[in-house]
Enzyme design. Sequence first.
Site, PDB file in Angstrom:
ATOM      1  N   LYS A  68     -13.722   2.071  14.505  1.00  0.00           N
ATOM      2  CA  LYS A  68     -13.117   3.017  13.536  1.00  0.00           C
ATOM      3  C   LYS A  68     -13.900   4.326  13.488  1.00  0.00           C
ATOM      4  CE  LYS A  68     -11.056  -0.511  10.534  1.00  0.00           C
ATOM      5  NZ  LYS A  68     -11.626  -1.764  11.058  1.00  0.00           N
ATOM      6  N   THR A 121      -6.357  -0.730   4.818  1.00  0.00           N
ATOM      7  CA  THR A 121      -5.534  -1.546   3.919  1.00  0.00           C
ATOM      8  C   THR A 121      -6.275  -1.924   2.636  1.00  0.00           C
ATOM      9  OG1 THR A 121      -6.178  -3.406   5.291  1.00  0.00           O
ATOM     10  CG2 THR A 121      -3.960  -2.554   5.613  1.00  0.00           C
ATOM     11  N   ARG A 184      -1.553 -14.507   8.663  1.00  0.00           N
ATOM     12  CA  ARG A 184      -1.978 -15.838   8.242  1.00  0.00           C
ATOM     13  C   ARG A 184      -1.001 -16.893   8.738  1.00  0.00           C
ATOM     14  NH1 ARG A 184      -6.043 -14.083   8.161  1.00  0.00           N
ATOM     15  NH2 ARG A 184      -7.597 -13.845   6.533  1.00  0.00           N
ATOM     16  N   ARG A 214     -10.713 -15.344  10.178  1.00  0.00           N
ATOM     17  CA  ARG A 214     -11.185 -16.525   9.457  1.00  0.00           C
ATOM     18  C   ARG A 214     -10.366 -17.791   9.659  1.00  0.00           C
ATOM     19  NH1 ARG A 214     -12.054 -12.885   4.246  1.00  0.00           N
ATOM     20  NH2 ARG A 214     -10.415 -11.820   5.397  1.00  0.00           N
TER      21      ARG A 214
HETATM   22  O1  C5P Z   1     -10.423 -13.024   8.813  1.00  0.00           O
HETATM   23  P1  C5P Z   1      -9.236 -12.117   8.929  1.00  0.00           P
HETATM   24  O2  C5P Z   1      -8.090 -12.722   9.719  1.00  0.00           O
HETATM   25  O3  C5P Z   1      -8.801 -11.590   7.591  1.00  0.00           O
HETATM   26  O4  C5P Z   1      -9.784 -10.893   9.801  1.00  0.00           O
HETATM   27  C1  C5P Z   1      -9.024  -9.767  10.083  1.00  0.00           C
HETATM   28  C2  C5P Z   1      -9.819  -8.802  10.899  1.00  0.00           C
HETATM   29  O5  C5P Z   1      -9.107  -7.580  10.994  1.00  0.00           O
HETATM   30  C3  C5P Z   1     -11.171  -8.459  10.309  1.00  0.00           C
HETATM   31  O6  C5P Z   1     -12.056  -8.214  11.398  1.00  0.00           O
HETATM   32  C4  C5P Z   1     -10.924  -7.194   9.531  1.00  0.00           C
HETATM   33  O7  C5P Z   1     -12.057  -6.388   9.435  1.00  0.00           O
HETATM   34  C5  C5P Z   1      -9.863  -6.530  10.399  1.00  0.00           C
HETATM   35  N1  C5P Z   1      -9.007  -5.559   9.735  1.00  0.00           N
HETATM   36  C6  C5P Z   1      -8.219  -5.856   8.642  1.00  0.00           C
HETATM   37  N2  C5P Z   1      -7.417  -4.894   8.083  1.00  0.00           N
HETATM   38  C7  C5P Z   1      -7.384  -3.677   8.610  1.00  0.00           C
HETATM   39  C8  C5P Z   1      -8.165  -3.371   9.711  1.00  0.00           C
HETATM   40  C9  C5P Z   1      -8.969  -4.339  10.261  1.00  0.00           C
HETATM   41  O8  C5P Z   1      -8.236  -6.975   8.168  1.00  0.00           O
HETATM   42  N3  C5P Z   1      -6.584  -2.773   8.088  1.00  0.00           N
END
Ligand code: C5P
Length: 238
Positions: A68, A121, A184, A214
């Site tokens: 970023k 977000t 998810r 996660r």
């Molecule tokens: O664990 P999870 O599935 O929530 O991880 C989502 C990944 O995407 C993380 O590395 C997070 O930092 C990244 N991310 C996000 N939303 C964004 C940009 C990046 O969740 N807008």
Amino acid sequence: MQTAPNKDDRLIVALDVPDVLSGLDLAQRLGDSVSFYKIGLGMLTGGGLALARELKTEHDKRIFLDLKLFDIPATIEAAVRGLSGLGLDFLTVHGDPHVVRAAANGRGGSDLKILAVTLLTALDRADLDACLIQPGALPDLVVERARRAFLAGADGVIASPQEAALIRALPESQGRLIVTPGVRPTGSATNDQKRIATPAAALAAGADHIVIGRPIWQAPDPCAAAQAIRTEIGSPAA
Ligand code: C5P
């Protein structure tokens, strides 16, 4: 680790673990079920760039470097020129047109794809007000920032699944990538993600790639979790 016979790079796994050793351990456990990894700022001091190169060159994985970047054009161009020499696949920069233009210049003729972050977000309207960002509903601002990023030369954008369909409807998005975190699998915990969708719904909304962290790396059996997602999106078993 061998190259997957049934590679499906639509799933990108966020390697949000602290260091190279845990990243390599996770990648070993995931094996052929995952062919694309995202490495971000959280692992920068833990050897993130070294891990990116090792996964790319030794294990034939695709790599998304989520840094970023945001700076003056000359600095962005120099940073991206250096990073483009690593042979990686995706790099994020903030979606401001001057940043995207400089990143596209720095990337030059390399295969590195520049992905623009529209609006983080985690920010709500009150945060945008505090940053003096013009009035308007968040989804409208996200779509307009995506359009301007495409015009400035972005190869793709990062967007929530909810915004993916609106961005895909832009004529400027033709032939460009939409990459969605906030995904998810059916039945898994939402954690701190708010605007979520299932993997299949995100892809149906126009996403080319889904980023999932996660639900895979915190799972008791990460490989089984990744395989379940592959099944959900109709990918052949690895
Ligand atoms: O664990 P999870 O599935 O929530 O991880 C989502 C990944 O995407 C993380 O590395 C997070 O930092 C990244 N991310 C996000 N939303 C964004 C940009 C990046 O969740 N807008």
